[in-house]
Design a protein around this motif. Structure first.
Motif, mmCIF file in Angstrom:
data_model
loop_
_atom_site.group_PDB
_atom_site.id
_atom_site.type_symbol
_atom_site.label_atom_id
_atom_site.label_comp_id
_atom_site.label_asym_id
_atom_site.label_seq_id
_atom_site.Cartn_x
_atom_site.Cartn_y
_atom_site.Cartn_z
ATOM 1 N N GLU A 6 15.002 -7.084 1.641
ATOM 2 C CA GLU A 6 15.522 -7.351 0.254
ATOM 3 C C GLU A 6 14.612 -7.985 -0.483
ATOM 4 N N ASP A 7 13.642 -8.948 0.147
ATOM 5 C CA ASP A 7 12.984 -9.843 -0.935
ATOM 6 C C ASP A 7 11.575 -9.054 -1.408
ATOM 7 N N ASN A 8 11.583 -7.989 -0.591
ATOM 8 C CA ASN A 8 10.260 -7.113 -1.076
ATOM 9 C C ASN A 8 10.454 -5.675 -1.681
ATOM 10 N N GLN B 115 23.417 -3.072 -3.495
ATOM 11 C CA GLN B 115 21.941 -2.520 -3.579
ATOM 12 C C GLN B 115 21.572 -1.758 -4.954
ATOM 13 N N LYS C 13 3.164 -7.360 -0.557
ATOM 14 C CA LYS C 13 4.450 -8.150 -0.622
ATOM 15 C C LYS C 13 5.659 -7.557 -1.201
ATOM 16 N N THR C 14 5.445 -6.846 -2.525
ATOM 17 C CA THR C 14 6.754 -6.420 -3.135
ATOM 18 C C THR C 14 6.250 -5.010 -3.676
ATOM 19 N N LYS D 14 7.513 -3.376 6.731
ATOM 20 C CA LYS D 14 6.995 -4.768 6.455
ATOM 21 C C LYS D 14 5.526 -5.023 6.710
#
Ligand code: SAM
Length: 329
Positions: free
Chosen positions: A140-142, A168, A117-118, A110
């Motif tokens: 999860e959002d990345n 997932q 970001k992704t 992170k």
């Protein structure tokens, strides 16, 4: 008696795996994969089960509704069941990566990917998927796409079932990761490296890090292959044996890394999390070279304290923050 959500899921996985193990005359891990398949499909997919055992299985499955649990509750229960199955007969190199390491890896990924970001992520030694799932559940959002490769067919089946149960999306490949891979380069590679010799000398001959005599080190070849499948500027996070840079092959590894990547850091994990202190490990963080990226002014070298030592942990996190301010901003 009140039980935790994790215990409720574990009890169902465990008891139904025991029924299937006996009925199918297979190992506990194989039976666990079978029961996971049933839970995911919402029906008993094995045709050869007796009516009596079908009834017992159905009754057990009805005790839980998977959609009412979080991904992490499901992962932890599944992890516990895999650990039970691995207790008896799994080689050291096939061991699942424990939670503590997965959580530290997630934190580091992170921090290092804050700018992008992704990202896409690959684990070329995905095993049971526990490390990759821990990271995906935390980030999860990345994570925009995830790939896992594993040579062992039972382990990859466990990874596939685990990913399904935790909803997932992961593309899994059952193959030797040191052969050609059918994926495009990714932004992030993460791997708890298999340590030891690679038996395929002719396959090893395609690598710069092959040994000049005898079998090559699989973990060195894995590092080279991972760099091959990382985008320029992408990051790699490896769980490595503490002695990685001390073997007779180490000078070659040093030279190769100096050409291909910027070493970002080496974080030694607390000895207390390893059963055998001689098997203790560190996290090696690399960034693949690119015209747009600079080497850090200083490599981050740190010893991670035990997670329960709050004061030492705060000092460590402050040190990390300082390093990021001075080297990454
Ligand atoms: N992170 C995994 C997990 O959480 O379950 C554990 C990884 S384990 C330390 C290393 C894995 O590398 C083992 O599952 C082993 O089967 C796999 N492996 C070893 N050699 C391989 C190869 N040549 N290609 C693909 N996988 C390999």
């Amino acid at each position: 008696m009140n039980i935790t959500p994790m215990e409720a899921i574990f009890n169902v996985l465990n008891e139904t795996a025991l029924i299937l193990q006996e009925e199918l005359s297979c190992t506990y891990l194989e039976a666990l994969a079978e029961t996971g398949e049933n839970l995911f499909h919402g029906e008993i997919v094995q045709e050869e089960i007796s009516e009596l055992n079908k009834k017992r299985l159905k009754k057990k499955y009805e005790e839980i509704n998977l959609s009412s649990f979080t991904e992490e509750q499901i992962r932890k229960a599944y992890q516990l069941a895999i650990l039970k199955g691995m207790k008896d007969n799994v080689q050291a190199n096939h061991q699942m990566t424990p939670d503590t390491i997965g959580l530290v890896m997630s934190y580091l990924i992170k921090r290092f990917t804050e700018q992008i970001k992704t990202f896409s992520i690959l684990d070329p030694a995905v095993g049971t998927g526990n490390l990759l799932m821990t990271i995906m559940n935390q980030l999860e959002d990345n994570v925009i796409s995830a790939y896992g490769i594993e040579i062992d067919d039972i382990l990859i089946k466990l990874a596939y079932i685990g990913a399904n149960l935790q909803s997932q999306p992961v593309q899994l490949y059952n193959q030797d990761s040191l052969e050609h891979l059918f994926i495009d380069p990714v932004d992030v590679v993460v791997s708890d490296l298999p340590v030891g010799y690679y038996p395929n000398d002719s396959g090893a001959s395609n690598y710069q890090l092959k040994s000049d005599k005898g079998h090559s080190y699989a973990h060195h070849l894995f590092i080279e292959q991972s760099i091959n499948y990382t985008k320029p500027g992408g990051y790699l996070f490896f769980l490595i044996p503490n002695g990685l840079f001390e073997s007779e092959e180490a000078p070659k590894l040093h030279k190769f890394l100096a050409e291909q990547v910027h070493i970002q850091g080496v974080i030694q994990l607390p000895l207390s999390i390893f059963k055998n202190p001689n098997a203790a490990k560190s996290i090696l963080i690399l960034q693949k070279k690119d015209d747009s990226v600079k080497a850090p002014k200083q490599v981050l070298i740190a010893n991670l304290p035990t997670l329960s030592n709050q004061h030492a942990m705060e000092t460590m996190l402050a040190k990390l923050d300082k390093w990021f301010r001075e080297n990454k901003e």
